[in-house]
Write a protein that holds these residues in place. Structure first.
Motif, PDB file in Angstrom:
ATOM      1  N   GLY A 275       0.747  -1.223  -0.173  1.00  0.00           N
ATOM      2  CA  GLY A 275      -0.155   0.139  -0.131  1.00  0.00           C
ATOM      3  C   GLY A 275       0.708   1.260  -0.006  1.00  0.00           C
ATOM      4  O   GLY A 275       0.720   2.141  -0.979  1.00  0.00           O
ATOM      5  N   PHE A 276       1.876   1.307   0.991  1.00  0.00           N
ATOM      6  CA  PHE A 276       2.770   2.470   1.064  1.00  0.00           C
ATOM      7  C   PHE A 276       3.399   2.632  -0.176  1.00  0.00           C
ATOM      8  O   PHE A 276       3.384   4.065  -0.683  1.00  0.00           O
TER       9      PHE A 276
ATOM     10  N   TYR B 180      -1.644  12.374  -4.090  1.00  0.00           N
ATOM     11  CA  TYR B 180      -0.315  12.284  -3.452  1.00  0.00           C
ATOM     12  C   TYR B 180      -0.503  11.433  -1.961  1.00  0.00           C
ATOM     13  O   TYR B 180      -1.051  10.266  -2.141  1.00  0.00           O
ATOM     14  N   MET B 181      -0.014  12.096  -1.045  1.00  0.00           N
ATOM     15  CA  MET B 181       0.067  11.247   0.157  1.00  0.00           C
ATOM     16  C   MET B 181      -1.402  11.034   0.863  1.00  0.00           C
ATOM     17  O   MET B 181      -1.454  10.498   2.170  1.00  0.00           O
ATOM     18  N   GLY B 182      -2.355  11.652   0.382  1.00  0.00           N
ATOM     19  CA  GLY B 182      -3.725  11.428   0.812  1.00  0.00           C
ATOM     20  C   GLY B 182      -4.016  10.122   1.393  1.00  0.00           C
ATOM     21  O   GLY B 182      -4.566  10.159   2.446  1.00  0.00           O
ATOM     22  N   PRO B 183      -4.113   9.100   0.187  1.00  0.00           N
ATOM     23  CA  PRO B 183      -4.465   7.849   0.706  1.00  0.00           C
ATOM     24  C   PRO B 183      -3.685   7.037   1.583  1.00  0.00           C
ATOM     25  O   PRO B 183      -4.047   5.874   1.929  1.00  0.00           O
ATOM     26  N   PHE B 184      -2.429   7.659   2.015  1.00  0.00           N
ATOM     27  CA  PHE B 184      -1.370   6.859   2.634  1.00  0.00           C
ATOM     28  C   PHE B 184      -1.866   6.158   3.811  1.00  0.00           C
ATOM     29  O   PHE B 184      -1.658   5.041   3.947  1.00  0.00           O
ATOM     30  N   PHE B 185      -2.466   6.837   4.626  1.00  0.00           N
ATOM     31  CA  PHE B 185      -3.071   6.219   6.277  1.00  0.00           C
ATOM     32  C   PHE B 185      -4.625   5.666   5.976  1.00  0.00           C
ATOM     33  O   PHE B 185      -4.953   5.667   7.072  1.00  0.00           O
ATOM     34  N   MET B 186      -4.891   5.686   4.957  1.00  0.00           N
ATOM     35  CA  MET B 186      -6.546   5.534   4.991  1.00  0.00           C
ATOM     36  C   MET B 186      -6.891   4.125   5.283  1.00  0.00           C
ATOM     37  O   MET B 186      -7.983   3.909   5.391  1.00  0.00           O
TER      38      MET B 186
ATOM     39  N   TYR C  10       9.701  12.301  -4.254  1.00  0.00           N
ATOM     40  CA  TYR C  10       9.068  11.248  -4.126  1.00  0.00           C
ATOM     41  C   TYR C  10       9.652   9.859  -4.695  1.00  0.00           C
ATOM     42  O   TYR C  10       9.165   8.989  -3.965  1.00  0.00           O
ATOM     43  N   PHE C  11      10.461   9.962  -5.407  1.00  0.00           N
ATOM     44  CA  PHE C  11      11.281   8.676  -5.801  1.00  0.00           C
ATOM     45  C   PHE C  11      11.808   8.077  -4.784  1.00  0.00           C
ATOM     46  O   PHE C  11      12.083   7.032  -4.378  1.00  0.00           O
ATOM     47  N   ARG C  12      12.366   8.747  -3.645  1.00  0.00           N
ATOM     48  CA  ARG C  12      13.319   8.340  -2.644  1.00  0.00           C
ATOM     49  C   ARG C  12      12.083   7.892  -1.590  1.00  0.00           C
ATOM     50  O   ARG C  12      12.741   6.984  -0.884  1.00  0.00           O
ATOM     51  N   VAL C  13      10.936   8.622  -1.472  1.00  0.00           N
ATOM     52  CA  VAL C  13      10.111   7.828  -0.498  1.00  0.00           C
ATOM     53  C   VAL C  13       9.657   6.450  -1.050  1.00  0.00           C
ATOM     54  O   VAL C  13       9.618   5.471  -0.368  1.00  0.00           O
ATOM     55  N   PHE C  14       9.234   6.521  -2.533  1.00  0.00           N
ATOM     56  CA  PHE C  14       8.814   5.336  -3.063  1.00  0.00           C
ATOM     57  C   PHE C  14       9.819   4.065  -2.836  1.00  0.00           C
ATOM     58  O   PHE C  14       9.624   2.912  -2.394  1.00  0.00           O
ATOM     59  N   VAL C  15      11.319   4.607  -2.993  1.00  0.00           N
ATOM     60  CA  VAL C  15      12.386   3.600  -2.792  1.00  0.00           C
ATOM     61  C   VAL C  15      12.423   3.089  -1.410  1.00  0.00           C
ATOM     62  O   VAL C  15      12.447   1.914  -1.045  1.00  0.00           O
ATOM     63  N   SER C  16      12.079   3.873  -0.389  1.00  0.00           N
ATOM     64  CA  SER C  16      12.192   3.675   1.144  1.00  0.00           C
ATOM     65  C   SER C  16      11.104   2.435   1.500  1.00  0.00           C
ATOM     66  O   SER C  16      11.184   1.634   2.050  1.00  0.00           O
ATOM     67  N   TYR C  17       9.764   2.814   0.846  1.00  0.00           N
ATOM     68  CA  TYR C  17       8.876   1.832   1.088  1.00  0.00           C
ATOM     69  C   TYR C  17       9.147   0.675   0.292  1.00  0.00           C
ATOM     70  O   TYR C  17       8.718  -0.225   0.699  1.00  0.00           O
ATOM     71  N   GLY C  18       9.339   0.727  -1.137  1.00  0.00           N
ATOM     72  CA  GLY C  18       9.499  -0.218  -1.896  1.00  0.00           C
ATOM     73  C   GLY C  18      10.367  -1.388  -1.542  1.00  0.00           C
ATOM     74  O   GLY C  18      10.009  -2.653  -1.665  1.00  0.00           O
ATOM     75  N   ILE C  19      11.559  -0.842  -1.074  1.00  0.00           N
ATOM     76  CA  ILE C  19      12.717  -1.653  -0.290  1.00  0.00           C
ATOM     77  C   ILE C  19      12.109  -2.580   0.576  1.00  0.00           C
ATOM     78  O   ILE C  19      12.530  -3.753   0.463  1.00  0.00           O
ATOM     79  N   ILE C  20      11.280  -2.118   1.526  1.00  0.00           N
ATOM     80  CA  ILE C  20      10.782  -2.868   2.504  1.00  0.00           C
ATOM     81  C   ILE C  20       9.912  -3.749   2.220  1.00  0.00           C
ATOM     82  O   ILE C  20       9.946  -4.894   2.375  1.00  0.00           O
ATOM     83  N   ALA C  21       9.066  -3.380   1.061  1.00  0.00           N
ATOM     84  CA  ALA C  21       8.077  -4.238   0.518  1.00  0.00           C
ATOM     85  C   ALA C  21       8.771  -5.736  -0.136  1.00  0.00           C
ATOM     86  O   ALA C  21       8.336  -6.648   0.226  1.00  0.00           O
ATOM     87  N   VAL C  22       9.997  -5.089  -1.325  1.00  0.00           N
ATOM     88  CA  VAL C  22      10.326  -6.158  -1.592  1.00  0.00           C
ATOM     89  C   VAL C  22      11.214  -7.088  -0.836  1.00  0.00           C
ATOM     90  O   VAL C  22      11.115  -8.494  -0.922  1.00  0.00           O
TER      91      VAL C  22
END
Lengths: 348, 130, 369
Positions: A133-134, A267-273, C332-344
């Motif tokens: 999700g995140f 953007y981050m809106g759905p994050f914690f939904m 946004y890319f680095r946020v994506f990477v931080s979460y994505g890496i945990i997910a992977v």
């Protein structure tokens, strides 16, 4: 006392406490000059807004995939539908229907992929769902910047591209469902009949589905996988199907939410939904393995009731805004309670 | 049983030691922002006039020059300090040097009145009215 | 599924799978660094700072992994304890190294209580420790806000006007830690060719690495490993499983508190209500980037991870700016990477586990393929 004790045991302490708390809030409301009819009206509106999102928990819980912390994925499908409908300049019920029509295929597609993924990680679904999700939310943050939407009400004015963080749907299909057949009881209380009927319709569909052959097979997969396997049910297929349903319901749910709320939050809106929905169904009496429509309805009402009542009542009582903190403690406490209870039963 | 008890005693004294260590850290690490003030001041019945430019430093810090009616802040760590005040004439020549050690505590003020110090007043550390 | 033996291709498979994440990151950095146009000296200095800043937090994750409890998302509990210590010493105006040490001293009992609680709760949620500790982090965050936003200034006296909100209680959003800023980093000043080396912090981190190496060899460390491998076997061998698990979480929480204090002394300001949340996510992501898995993590994983992860962190906004003309995209890319890496990493781990389980089940049924 014995009867009361067993009743409390049956319903579970947290639920009783929350219900009593909500009741007290309603009783206290008139004394601190909070209008009761306005409170009830707000609670009804928020109940309608969140109903379908909470309903989206049911299929995955029933098929044994656990709490759907991956709800943001479904929400993203819904957002895609909503912004595309706006891009096409559709208004009124047609716009709303178009948003749904575009969102549902996305929901099914995302759900299919997500379901396939979850089939590979049986037993660890919840943590992975959270991070799927995140990361999908973060991924879409980039996409909202890049996707070629051009409707001037949606994009940043100076750049002419890149979607705004909040987009108003008021001019398009804001309130089409809420105001449909709306009944005005008092100046402060009007019943969003259309929205409530829509939630009812969705519940009915899910209810009907779980009484078909496929639906019972899905429940069997959740309650007893070994038995299900023995009776020739394709477990992976059932699980994928349930995830597709959950994700699609999430997509539909967010569109219902937006038409009442009046805004699309990107953007981050759905994050914690996912968390409020998870908490709501658990408050309604669901466990990690079993959820019914009654759980959905009661849970949404209780949780949204508390969210509506605490800011107004507690604030006028204590003159400080503690609603946010109460929300965090109640919702996460509830999830925690459910997570620790399940295993106690299992480990025996 | 005795082994258990000895263990308890050791643990309790360890905790006590850590608490004492905490107090000691508080003592050596406590910081004060002291206002050094070169203004005319009345303490009790006596009035001390700010007459000249002074150069002031605490615990050998970088000296600050304060003209008449000047005021500045010096940050110090700990309770015991030495202040050094040099009275200057028109040509920035030192006329007089006063060195004094002083001890702060939780209730003492944070305003150091230099005219009072130079004038020999005992209570030259003043608690400001809040 | 085809049954594969221990031939060469299988092992290459395995190697790629276990090291997929670090390899991916090295590849990404190799592309992004030239695009970002940062100088080598700047990046080295930046990595030096970030190693000092983050290593301790990441190290605090190691012990629960040994005990088989996965990534301790509950480390944010420790971070909160550390922050309470820092708020108090800032109010009392205790400066420098004594202030830092006192903050750690105050944080210790709070972290121990929280850690004990966390461990006890996780014992009731065996098999889903990670998601439970994750939610527990949110839950305690609510209590933390209750204490800091409503209790501080009312129940706990806070005098400093710089700390308290204008309404008279509750701590402000940002707390200035000027008094202890860099006091550990600059304890022993050292500069090599114009690059400042925060030697003091590195010494503390080094000591801590020695502690972990030593700890693994103690009776308790061995017990933890046994518990991590198989709880039932450990229990029959007379190891108090529940207690061992709680101890591992307590240690991790206390260390996370110290880690957060070190982290914030480097940064110099504290976001009262956000700093701890980010701490957990970044530490976990960094550890996973270093090639650790949910079940296995080593000291090299920590340092490789911190460097690779933060390299990406520093470089990506600028790379995004030069590549597409939008720094926001890099963010946004680095946020994506931080979460994505945990997910992977989580997916790879669970996938492998599910495959092993399926394999075990098949062989139990008698060699059916």
């Amino acid at each position: 006392m014995g009867k009361l004790g067993s009743f409390v045991d049956h319903v579970g302490w947290p639920r009783v406490i929350i219900a009593v708390f909500l009741l007290l809030l309603f009783v206290a409301a008139p004394f601190v000059e909070v209008r009761l009819d306005a409170s009830i009206g707000d609670t009804l509106v928020r109940f309608g807004m969140n109903g379908v999102l909470v309903l989206a928990m049911v299929p995955m819980i029933q098929s044994g995939c656990g709490l759907n912390f991956g709800l943001p994925l479904g929400i993203i499908a819904g957002l895609l539908g909503a912004v595309t409908s706006l891009e096409l300049n559709l208004t009124g019920l047609a716009g709303f229907a178009a948003a749904l029509a575009i969102a549902v295929p996305f929901g099914l597609l995302f759900g299919w992929a997500y379901g396939r993924l979850l089939n590979k990680v049986k037993g660890g679904e919840m943590m992975i769902a959270t991070y799927v999700g995140f990361s999908s939310v973060a991924f879409m943050c980039m996409m909202w910047l890049l996707l070629p939407y051009r409707n001037p009400t949606m994009v940043w004015g100076y750049a002419g591209k890149g979607l705004r963080t909040t987009i108003s749907v008021q001019e398009y299909w804001g309130g089409v469902l809420s105001d449909l057949l709306g009944i005005r009881v008092t100046d402060f209380l009007s019943v969003p009949t259309g929205m409530l009927l829509f939630v009812g319709l969705m519940c009915l569909l899910v209810w009907a589905f779980f009484h078909t052959k496929t639906g019972t097979a899905m429940t069997a997969v959740g309650t007893n996988p070994d038995f299900a396997r023995a009776s020739g049910i394709d477990i992976d297929r059932m699980r994928t199907l349930s995830v597709m349903m959950s994700t699609t319901l999430g997509a539909v749910g967010i569109i219902v939410y937006q038409q009442s709320f009046g805004f699309i939050q990107l953007y981050m809106g759905p994050f914690f939904m996912a968390f409020p929905s998870v908490a709501a169904i658990l408050i309604g009496g669901a466990s990690v393995h079993k959820a019914t429509l009654t759980n959905v309805l009661i849970g949404t009402f209780l949780f949204q009731g508390i969210l509506t009542m605490t800011p107004s009542v507690i604030n006028s009582m204590l003159q400080t805004d503690m609603s946010e903190v109460i929300r965090i403690i109640v919702s996460n406490g509830m999830i925690l309670y459910a997570l620790t209870r399940v295993t106690r039963v299992n480990s025996k | 049983m005795t082994a258990m008890r000895r263990r308890r005693v050791v643990q309790a004294s360890l905790v006590l030691l850590l608490v004492l260590f905490g107090f000691w850290l508080y003592h050596i690490g406590k910081g004060f922002d002291l206002l050094v003030d070169n203004k005319t001041i009345t303490i009790g019945d006596a009035t001390y006039r700010a007459t000249a430019t002074v150069r002031v430093s605490i615990d050998g810090s970088e000296p600050l020059v304060l003209t008449k009616r000047g005021r500045d802040v010096i940050s110090v760590v700990g309770y015991d300090h030495v202040i050094r005040v040099e009275e200057l004439d028109m040509d920035d020549e030192v006329i007089r040097t006063v060195e004094k050690s002083f001890t702060l505590d939780r209730h003492s003020g944070d305003l150091l009145s230099l005219p009072a110090l130079l004038g020999g007043e005992e209570n030259w550390i003043v608690l400001r009215e809040p | 599924m085809k049954k594969t033996g221990l031939d060469g291709t299988f092992r290459l498979d395995r190697f790629l799978l276990t090291n997929l994440v670090p390899l991916l990151f090295i590849g990404l950095s190799a592309v992004a660094i030239p695009i970002s146009q940062f100088s080598g000296a700047y990046l080295v200095q930046e990595m030096m700072i970030r190693l000092a800043r983050n290593s301790f937090l990441v190290l605090s994750l190691l012990i629960p992994i040994i005990a088989g409890m996965g990534l301790n998302f509950g480390m944010v509990l420790g971070a909160m304890a550390g922050q309470i210590g820092l708020i108090l010493i800032t109010d009392w105006m205790i400066l420098g190294l004594p202030g830092l040490t006192l903050a750690a001293l105050i944080a210790t009992p709070i972290a121990m209580v929280l850690g004990w609680m966390c461990g006890a709760i996780l014992n009731r949620a065996k098999g889903r420790e990670m998601v439970t500790s994750y939610i527990l982090g949110f839950f305690i965050n609510g209590l933390y806000q209750l204490v800091v936003l409503y209790g501080f200034g009312k129940v706990v006296p806070i005098k400093s006007a710089d700390l308290v909100l204008s309404r008279g209680f509750g701590v402000r959003n940002a707390v200035n830690l000027l008094g202890i800023r860099n006091c550990l980093d600059n304890l022993i000043p050292l500069s090599i060719q114009g690059i400042r080396v925060p030697l003091g912090t590195f010494l503390v981190i080094g000591l801590f690495c020695l502690f972990i190496v030593w700890f693994r060899r103690t009776k308790l460390g061995q017990d933890m490993r046994a518990v991590g491998q198989d709880m039932d076997v450990a229990r029959s061998a007379g190891i108090p499983v529940e207690r061992t698990r709680i101890v591992s979480i307590v240690i991790s929480t206390v260390l996370a508190a110290y880690g957060q204090i070190i982290f914030l002394q480097n940064i110099g300001t504290m976001n009262t209500y956000n700093s701890h949340e980010q701490a957990g996510m970044f530490a976990i992501a960094a550890l996973l980037v270093g090639g650790a898995s949910v079940a296995r993590a080593t000291l090299p994983n920590v340092f490789v991870g911190v460097i690779l992860f933060h390299l990406m962190f520093v470089v990506s906004p600028m790379a995004g700016k030069y590549l597409i003309g939008e720094a926001q995209l890099g963010e946004y890319f680095r946020v994506f990477v931080s979460y994505g890496i945990i997910a992977v990493s989580l997916v790879l781990y669970e996938w492998r586990r599910a495959r092993d389980r399926a394999y075990a089940r098949r062989s139990l049924r008698g060699g059916e393929v």
